[in-house]
Design a protein around this motif. Structure first.
Motif, PDB file in Angstrom:
ATOM      1  N   THR A 142       0.900  -1.164  -0.204  1.00  0.00           N
ATOM      2  CA  THR A 142       0.098  -0.076  -0.135  1.00  0.00           C
ATOM      3  C   THR A 142       0.892   1.155   0.021  1.00  0.00           C
ATOM      4  N   VAL A 143       1.903   1.416   0.946  1.00  0.00           N
ATOM      5  CA  VAL A 143       2.783   2.384   0.823  1.00  0.00           C
ATOM      6  C   VAL A 143       3.336   2.812  -0.320  1.00  0.00           C
ATOM      7  N   LEU A 144       3.995   1.787  -1.044  1.00  0.00           N
ATOM      8  CA  LEU A 144       4.523   2.138  -2.185  1.00  0.00           C
ATOM      9  C   LEU A 144       3.504   2.568  -3.284  1.00  0.00           C
ATOM     10  N   VAL A 145       2.456   1.440  -3.510  1.00  0.00           N
ATOM     11  CA  VAL A 145       1.608   2.041  -4.558  1.00  0.00           C
ATOM     12  C   VAL A 145       0.999   3.361  -4.494  1.00  0.00           C
ATOM     13  N   VAL A 146       0.734   3.715  -3.278  1.00  0.00           N
ATOM     14  CA  VAL A 146       0.202   5.273  -2.959  1.00  0.00           C
ATOM     15  C   VAL A 146       1.155   6.200  -3.351  1.00  0.00           C
ATOM     16  N   THR A 147       2.393   5.870  -2.815  1.00  0.00           N
ATOM     17  CA  THR A 147       3.514   6.839  -3.309  1.00  0.00           C
ATOM     18  C   THR A 147       3.739   7.011  -4.883  1.00  0.00           C
ATOM     19  N   PHE A 148       3.929   5.817  -5.371  1.00  0.00           N
ATOM     20  CA  PHE A 148       4.071   5.792  -6.848  1.00  0.00           C
ATOM     21  C   PHE A 148       3.064   6.456  -7.843  1.00  0.00           C
ATOM     22  N   SER A 149       1.712   6.013  -6.993  1.00  0.00           N
ATOM     23  CA  SER A 149       0.568   6.518  -8.005  1.00  0.00           C
ATOM     24  C   SER A 149       0.439   8.144  -7.681  1.00  0.00           C
ATOM     25  N   VAL A 177       6.432  -6.263  -5.169  1.00  0.00           N
ATOM     26  CA  VAL A 177       6.605  -5.667  -6.423  1.00  0.00           C
ATOM     27  C   VAL A 177       5.527  -5.453  -7.331  1.00  0.00           C
ATOM     28  N   PRO A 178       5.126  -6.751  -7.995  1.00  0.00           N
ATOM     29  CA  PRO A 178       4.034  -6.311  -8.976  1.00  0.00           C
ATOM     30  C   PRO A 178       2.888  -5.573  -8.543  1.00  0.00           C
ATOM     31  N   GLY A 179       2.613  -5.724  -6.943  1.00  0.00           N
ATOM     32  CA  GLY A 179       1.380  -5.163  -6.500  1.00  0.00           C
ATOM     33  C   GLY A 179       1.720  -3.717  -6.365  1.00  0.00           C
ATOM     34  N   SER A 180       2.977  -3.166  -6.702  1.00  0.00           N
ATOM     35  CA  SER A 180       3.052  -1.630  -6.313  1.00  0.00           C
ATOM     36  C   SER A 180       2.881  -0.803  -7.814  1.00  0.00           C
ATOM     37  N   SER A 201      -6.366   0.148  -1.985  1.00  0.00           N
ATOM     38  CA  SER A 201      -5.266  -0.858  -2.150  1.00  0.00           C
ATOM     39  C   SER A 201      -5.143  -1.558  -1.064  1.00  0.00           C
ATOM     40  N   PHE A 202      -5.027  -1.276   0.199  1.00  0.00           N
ATOM     41  CA  PHE A 202      -4.939  -2.202   1.417  1.00  0.00           C
ATOM     42  C   PHE A 202      -5.718  -3.209   1.328  1.00  0.00           C
ATOM     43  N   LEU A 203      -7.335  -2.939   0.951  1.00  0.00           N
ATOM     44  CA  LEU A 203      -8.414  -3.892   0.911  1.00  0.00           C
ATOM     45  C   LEU A 203      -8.069  -4.885  -0.136  1.00  0.00           C
ATOM     46  N   GLY A 204      -7.791  -4.323  -1.312  1.00  0.00           N
ATOM     47  CA  GLY A 204      -7.083  -5.314  -2.414  1.00  0.00           C
ATOM     48  C   GLY A 204      -5.844  -6.193  -2.100  1.00  0.00           C
ATOM     49  N   ALA A 205      -4.957  -5.602  -1.584  1.00  0.00           N
ATOM     50  CA  ALA A 205      -3.758  -6.378  -0.929  1.00  0.00           C
ATOM     51  C   ALA A 205      -4.293  -7.535   0.081  1.00  0.00           C
ATOM     52  N   TRP A 206      -4.957  -6.981   1.000  1.00  0.00           N
ATOM     53  CA  TRP A 206      -5.428  -7.714   2.288  1.00  0.00           C
ATOM     54  C   TRP A 206      -6.010  -9.040   1.603  1.00  0.00           C
ATOM     55  N   ASN A 207      -7.162  -8.773   1.020  1.00  0.00           N
ATOM     56  CA  ASN A 207      -8.016  -9.971   0.418  1.00  0.00           C
ATOM     57  C   ASN A 207      -7.487 -10.835  -0.823  1.00  0.00           C
ATOM     58  N   LEU A 212      11.265  11.691 -13.868  1.00  0.00           N
ATOM     59  CA  LEU A 212      11.828  11.004 -12.762  1.00  0.00           C
ATOM     60  C   LEU A 212      10.311  10.488 -11.902  1.00  0.00           C
ATOM     61  N   PHE A 213       9.350  11.393 -11.648  1.00  0.00           N
ATOM     62  CA  PHE A 213       8.357  11.150 -11.103  1.00  0.00           C
ATOM     63  C   PHE A 213       7.533   9.759 -11.567  1.00  0.00           C
ATOM     64  N   LEU A 214       7.587   9.750 -12.967  1.00  0.00           N
ATOM     65  CA  LEU A 214       7.178   8.495 -13.513  1.00  0.00           C
ATOM     66  C   LEU A 214       7.764   7.546 -13.713  1.00  0.00           C
ATOM     67  N   LEU A 215       9.179   7.481 -13.286  1.00  0.00           N
ATOM     68  CA  LEU A 215      10.124   6.416 -13.512  1.00  0.00           C
ATOM     69  C   LEU A 215       9.516   5.282 -12.800  1.00  0.00           C
ATOM     70  N   PRO A 216       9.416   5.292 -11.345  1.00  0.00           N
ATOM     71  CA  PRO A 216       9.055   4.064 -10.659  1.00  0.00           C
ATOM     72  C   PRO A 216       7.808   3.421 -11.422  1.00  0.00           C
ATOM     73  N   PHE A 217       6.647   4.332 -11.615  1.00  0.00           N
ATOM     74  CA  PHE A 217       5.844   3.506 -12.426  1.00  0.00           C
ATOM     75  C   PHE A 217       5.919   2.768 -13.682  1.00  0.00           C
ATOM     76  N   LEU A 218       6.974   3.632 -14.581  1.00  0.00           N
ATOM     77  CA  LEU A 218       7.054   3.061 -15.707  1.00  0.00           C
ATOM     78  C   LEU A 218       7.855   1.778 -15.613  1.00  0.00           C
ATOM     79  N   ILE A 219       8.816   2.023 -14.793  1.00  0.00           N
ATOM     80  CA  ILE A 219       9.703   0.535 -14.559  1.00  0.00           C
ATOM     81  C   ILE A 219       8.757  -0.611 -14.458  1.00  0.00           C
TER      82      ILE A 219
END
Lengths: 286, 501, 311
Positions: A92-99, A154-157, A211-217, C29-36
């Motif tokens: 969750t932390v990763l996907v929220v940050t990246f998104s 990793v794929p979940g992020s 996302s936490f919901l999706g990951a948890w379940n 750079l912002f898009l990099l994590p997502f893109l990878i």
């Protein structure tokens, strides 16, 4: 005028309110009954689980927390819980940050390749994740990630939906603020962190919950990828208890486990309820 | 500075870090030297009772994991990922209905280790002198000059390749290696034989003036059962059926086919669904369960319920492999059935049919990538073939063991009071000698499902139109089924086939 | 969006080059994590799956080229078509029930007469939090014949229903899955509808009322068009979700169910790929599913776009 009108309607008003509440209560009863049963069963002794509908005949005497003790004693439940907590929260932390980073970039910057990228992302959005399943499995095999937490985290992020949601939300950040910040010499990353994110906080809350919901379940992908019982997450562990022969399954224990598995997401929803609804309101009306 | 992302996500971040730290610091579970996966709690209990003596004898620690039904998907997943070493168990039990998928890859890539070498070169027991003819029942003999002769299906032949006359492969009944083999390569040691007989309520049959045990053919059997049902109908008991016969699953039909030496898919991937024998059998079966001369009804699969049906006399003849008799002994009310039951071998269709068949089975195998196959083999020998293992197994039930030398045990001669003094164990052992071999291939389960569907159609046909034209209809359906299974086999088989043999 | 730097001191000048560098690089750079991650874990497996669907596999790294074999076989595979029928039947039944039910609940909850709105919202949505796997476990116990909660309730009304064995009768097996899926999803749809309803401009209602429109007419002509985007969204999401159904029936039946009543396309994909070991055939099935979903979605979008032009 409205006062007299409402005074005239008072009896009909009360009747309608009663009808509405009755209907809602009936629906809520249907929606909550399984939970109620689960909570009761988690505390009932094995012979009582199916003996009575909800509470056993002598509640004070027959209810026992023994199921929980048995749960932690005879199954690796604590381990499963830890695994689920770790995998879901990290993901969750990763996907929220990246998104939110990516959504900000998509919303507030012009750059080459933006349109094709958006188109590609839209295309994959309608793709069910299952089309990827065999290919993704082979990829995990090539990386040597089979049976590792990385294969789930990793794929979940990466989430195309998350990107779109944040892009939608970030569009509402006023450009003047950004411009002013840049004039002040703020770096882009600080702009994202200190200006954009606080404005889209509802969306952050909403997406965190989603996302936490999706990951948890999540059951299918971890089931495919994890092989050590010590690494199982809660859905796999509990569903696996169903595959034991009938006379071996301790139903009370199973319900105790389910109860404990459902509590964290309930808690999270309770905390994030307001954000979730307002985040949805901003994102869904598209 | 207020956290811009909000408190909840801060909490989640904290959770991630804390749980990650906890996982890293968690002590690894103490690994035992050997691990065996089982799926049945009765087996787990048996092995746990002899675990201590194993650990004493070999000095290695043993873990017995009861994995339940998920053993198949877990093993398949491990094999597919090419895992080796600690991830794999050192031995695993597989049930006969599930071995098919593991036999799909080419022989060199099957997830289990071929055991032919082990079976031919180990034997536990040593023969004292070359003059010792070996225990009776073995398929190997040693002559004075040290030459070893082995018995295949028909002759004794000189076998220069056999290292010892007490090799396991000659002491286990060959028909039980077939389900666990592919093209002659054996992948598992069999747990059991599971000969099938018929158990019936002799008291109710005698009341109707019928001695069921004299029925030698299925036609005679049907006549007697029809007379039995007529008697009870005229005496006011309308819901009394003779034989347990499901109408929509093919388990018992398969038992009949095996008796006639027909495997729906054989080891060479030949499909026998449309053989004349199958057409005749399925037509016969359909009119056994439906129509004017029906003598059967489906029983419940739940143990408590079908035993109750036997006790109440709702269904009076049951197909009983040895494991079902165990269930009877354990769960039936002794007063309701004591002395009232008798057992008989299966009636036949043709004189060359076997008087018995087989239902169910378990094997134990060694995953190919496991840590030390030799240690795994020693474990298997201990659990499955040693006196300690076989004696412990007897505490759980009276399954006939696949080791032929055990069939001479005097306990088999004991009369069984449950069956009115009949020597039931001796009957099972006699039947075990005549077990037809059963082939299991990746397509067997699909073929059996297809057979169930044809059976359902046949039963419906009999209900609507009787038996006229039934055989032609069955022939048509079975031909179509064969084409479908053939397509499936061609599609699923990984090896290229030059020409169908 | 070029921020013009005005007066600059010396340090400002130095920051200028570094600053403008990071200014230009920022979006990438912002898009990099997502893109990878996107290219690595979405596009590459996608391409891999396409290639796999033309190959036969039997274990780790045992693959052989097979051309169109899988697709040709798919057309004749009756098990696959059973799965397709099951899945499509489920999707239709599910959507026809979930959308109206969610809307009805949202309408009720949106009424100004309601007190304790938060409680009801929590009550309805909490079932969605459970997830398919846990819901399957829960419903396995709720649907135990004679002693489970559902049978008790039904038996109180109609005694013969007490013995209903949901897991062994194919007709009721399907109903059981539908029930569990609805329990999970009605709250989810309700939340979206509620948000949409609350965003409708009150003035539209007042105008309609002034025109003399009754309650039903107001609903049909004001409410429905206003919540159209959310309705379309829920239908699309619901279609994709119900055609991809797997976890619920798989955990509930621990297999394909009585006479394959619980066999969905994804379950067939799963057993072919990870049970029988042919990842190639599983990929072919996956692409067939994608084709199905794509076609249905396209048709739906066309319908909605067309309907939108004729209000």
């Amino acid at each position: 005028m409205s006062a007299t009108r409402s005074a005239l309607k008072r009896p009909a008003f009360a009747l309608r309110a009663l009808a509405v509440h009755a209907a809602l209560l009936a629906a809520a009863a249907v929606g909550l009954a399984p939970f109620l049963w689960m909570c009761c069963a988690a505390f009932k002794r094995p012979e009582d689980v199916f003996g009575s509908a909800f509470l056993p005949p002598h509640p004070l005497h027959d209810l026992t927390p023994g199921n929980f003790a048995m749960l932690f004693h005879s199954t690796p439940f604590a381990r499963w819980l830890l695994n689920s907590l770790f995998v879901s929260s990290t993901q969750t932390v990763l996907v929220v940050t990246f998104s939110s980073l990516g959504g900000f970039a998509l919303a507030k910057y012009r750059f080459r390749g933006k349109k094709p990228l958006l188109g590609l992302m839209l295309l994959t959005l309608v793709l069910p994740a299952l089309a990827l399943l065999p290919g993704a499995y082979l990829l995990m095999y090539d990386f040597g990630w089979i049976n590792s937490y990385a294969a789930i985290i990793v794929p979940g992020s990466v989430s195309v939906l998350g990107m779109f949601l944040f892009r939608q939300a970030m569009l509402s950040v006023p450009d003047d603020l950004l411009h002013a910040a840049r004039v002040d010499g703020c770096s882009e990353i600080r702009i994202w962190w200190e200006i954009a994110l606080p404005i889209v906080r509802p969306m952050v809350g909403a997406y965190t919950l989603l996302s936490f919901l999706g990951a948890w379940n999540s059951y299918l992908w971890p089931q495919v990828v994890l092989q050590d019982q010590a690494k199982f997450t809660l859905p796999i562990g509990l569903a696996g208890m169903l595959s034991l022969p009938e006379y071996q399954t301790q139903y009370g224990v199973l319900m105790a486990g389910t109860l404990l598995s459902v509590l964290p997401v309930m808690l999270l929803f309770f905390v994030l309820q307001k954000d979730f609804v307002s985040g949805l309101a901003s994102g869904a009306i598209k | 500075m207020e956290f811009p992302l909000g408190k909840p996500i801060l909490a989640i971040l904290a959770t991630a870090l804390l749980s990650g730290a906890a996982l890293v610091c968690m002590p690894p579970t103490p690994a035992s030297d050997l691990t065996v996966w089982v799926f049945a709690d009765s087996h787990a209990r048996t092995y746990r009772s002899i675990r201590d003596s194993f650990e004493e004898e070999t000095g290695r620690s043993l873990a017995i994991d009861d994995v339940g039904d998920s053993i198949n998907i877990r093993l398949a997943s491990l094999f597919m990922a090419g895992r080796t070493g600690n991830a794999l168990p050192d031995a695993a039990e597989i049930e006969i209905g599930n071995i098919g998928r593991f036999l799909r890859p080419p022989v060199t890539d099957v997830g289990f280790l071929p055991l032919n070498q082990y079976l031919e070169t180990s034997g536990f027991r040593t023969i004292d002198s070359p003059l010792d003819p070996g225990e009776s029942g073995w398929n190997a003999r040693c002559t004075a000059d040290g030459k070893i002769y082995t018995h295949d299906a028909s002759h004794w032949r000189l076998n220069p390749n056999r290292a010892r006359p007490d090799a396991w492969i000659d002491r286990i009944i060959p028909a039980r290696f077939t389900p666990w083999s592919k093209h002659g390569v054996i992948f598992g040691v069999p747990h059991d034989v599971h000969p099938v007989s018929l158990t019936y309520r002799d008291d109710l049959f005698r009341q109707a003036g019928i001695d069921l045990s004299t029925a030698r053919t299925w036609t005679q059997f049907q006549d007697k059962c029809a007379a039995f049902q007529d008697y009870w109908r005229t005496h006011g008991v309308s819901h009394r059926h003779a034989l347990e016969l499901p109408a929509s699953t093919s388990d018992d039909l398969v038992i009949m086919l095996l008796q006639r030496h027909v495997n729906v898919v054989d080891d060479r991937d030949q499909i026998h669904l449309a053989d004349e024998k199958v057409v005749k059998t399925i037509s016969f079966y359909a009119q056994l369960v439906a129509g004017a001369r029906s003598i059967g009804a489906p029983a419940e699969s739940n143990t408590g319920i079908w035993i109750n049906q036997l006790e109440q006399g709702e269904i009076c003849v049951f197909w009983t492999p040895d494991w079902r008799v165990d269930l009877l002994r354990r769960y039936a009310h002794a007063e309701a059935l004591r002395g009232k039951l008798r057992m008989m071998p299966l009636p036949r269709f043709d004189p060359d049919d076997a008087p018995t068949s087989t239902w169910g089975g378990t094997m134990i195998g060694i995953p190919r990538g496991c840590r030390d196959p030799d240690k795994s083999w020693k474990l298997i020998e201990f659990l499955y073939l040693s006196d300690a293992g076989l004696d412990a197994r007897r505490n759980e039930g009276e399954i006939v063991s696949p080791l032929m030398e055990r069939w001479n045990d005097p306990i088999c001669q004991k009369p069984d009071p449950f069956f009115g003094g009949q020597q039931v164990r001796k009957l099972y052992v006699d039947l075990a000698r005549q077990i037809p071999p059963r082939c299991v291939t990746p397509m067997t389960s699909v073929a059996q499902i297809t057979l169930s569907i044809v059976l359902g159609d046949a039963v419906q046909y009999v209900r609507n139109r009787g038996t006229i034209g039934l055989e032609d209809a069955c022939r048509q359906w079975l031909n179509r089924a064969t084409a479908d299974v053939r397509r499936r086999i061609d599609h699923a088989s990984f090896e290229k086939r030059d020409a169908t043999p | 969006m070029n921020g013009k730097q005005g007066d600059c001191s010396y340090s400002a000048a130095r920051r200028f080059t570094l600053w403008s560098l990071q200014r230009r690089a920022a979006p990438y750079l912002f898009l990099l994590p997502f893109l990878i991650l996107f290219f690595g874990f979405v596009l590459y497996p996608l391409a891999n799956s396409v290639i796999l669907s033309f190959e036969k596999t039997a274990g780790p790294r045992l693959t052989r080229f097979a051309g169109l074999t899988h697709f040709r076989f798919l057309l004749h595979d009756w098990l696959f078509w059973v799965a397709v029928l099951n899945t499509i039947g489920f999707a239709i039944a599910f959507l026809c029930l979930q959308i109206p039910a969610s809307l009805a609940l949202a309408l009720l909850l949106n009424s100004p007469l309601v007190r304790f709105r938060n409680f009801f919202r929590f009550a309805f949505f909490s079932s969605n939090l459970v997830g398919q796997a846990f819901a399957a476990v829960l419903f396995t116990l709720l649907l135990v014949p004679r002693a489970g909660l559902v049978n008790r309730m039904l038996g109180a009304v109609w005694p013969s229903l007490l013995e209903l064995d949901w897991k062994s009768d194919p007709r009721f097996a399907r109903v059981a899955i539908l029930m569990a899926a609805l329990w999970l999803s009605v709250g989810y749809g309700m939340i979206y509808f509620l948000a949409a309803l609350q965003a409708v401009d009150q003035e539209l209602y007042d105008a309609a009322r002034a025109d003399g429109a009754g309650a039903w007419s107001r609903f049909w002509h004001v409410t429905l068009p206003q919540i159209r985007p959310v309705t379309v969204f829920l239908i699309l999401v619901g279609t994709v979700g119900s055609l991809s159904l797997f976890e619920l029936p798989y955990v509930f039946f621990q297999g394909p169910g009585p006479q394959f009543a619980g066999l969905t396309i994804v379950q067939y994909l799963f057993t072919q790929g990870f049970g029988a070991g042919d990842l190639g055939y599983a990929s072919a099935i996956a692409w067939a599913l994608v084709a199905l979903i794509g076609t249905v979605t396209l048709v739906q979008i066309k319908i909605f776009r067309g309907a939108g032009e004729h209000p």
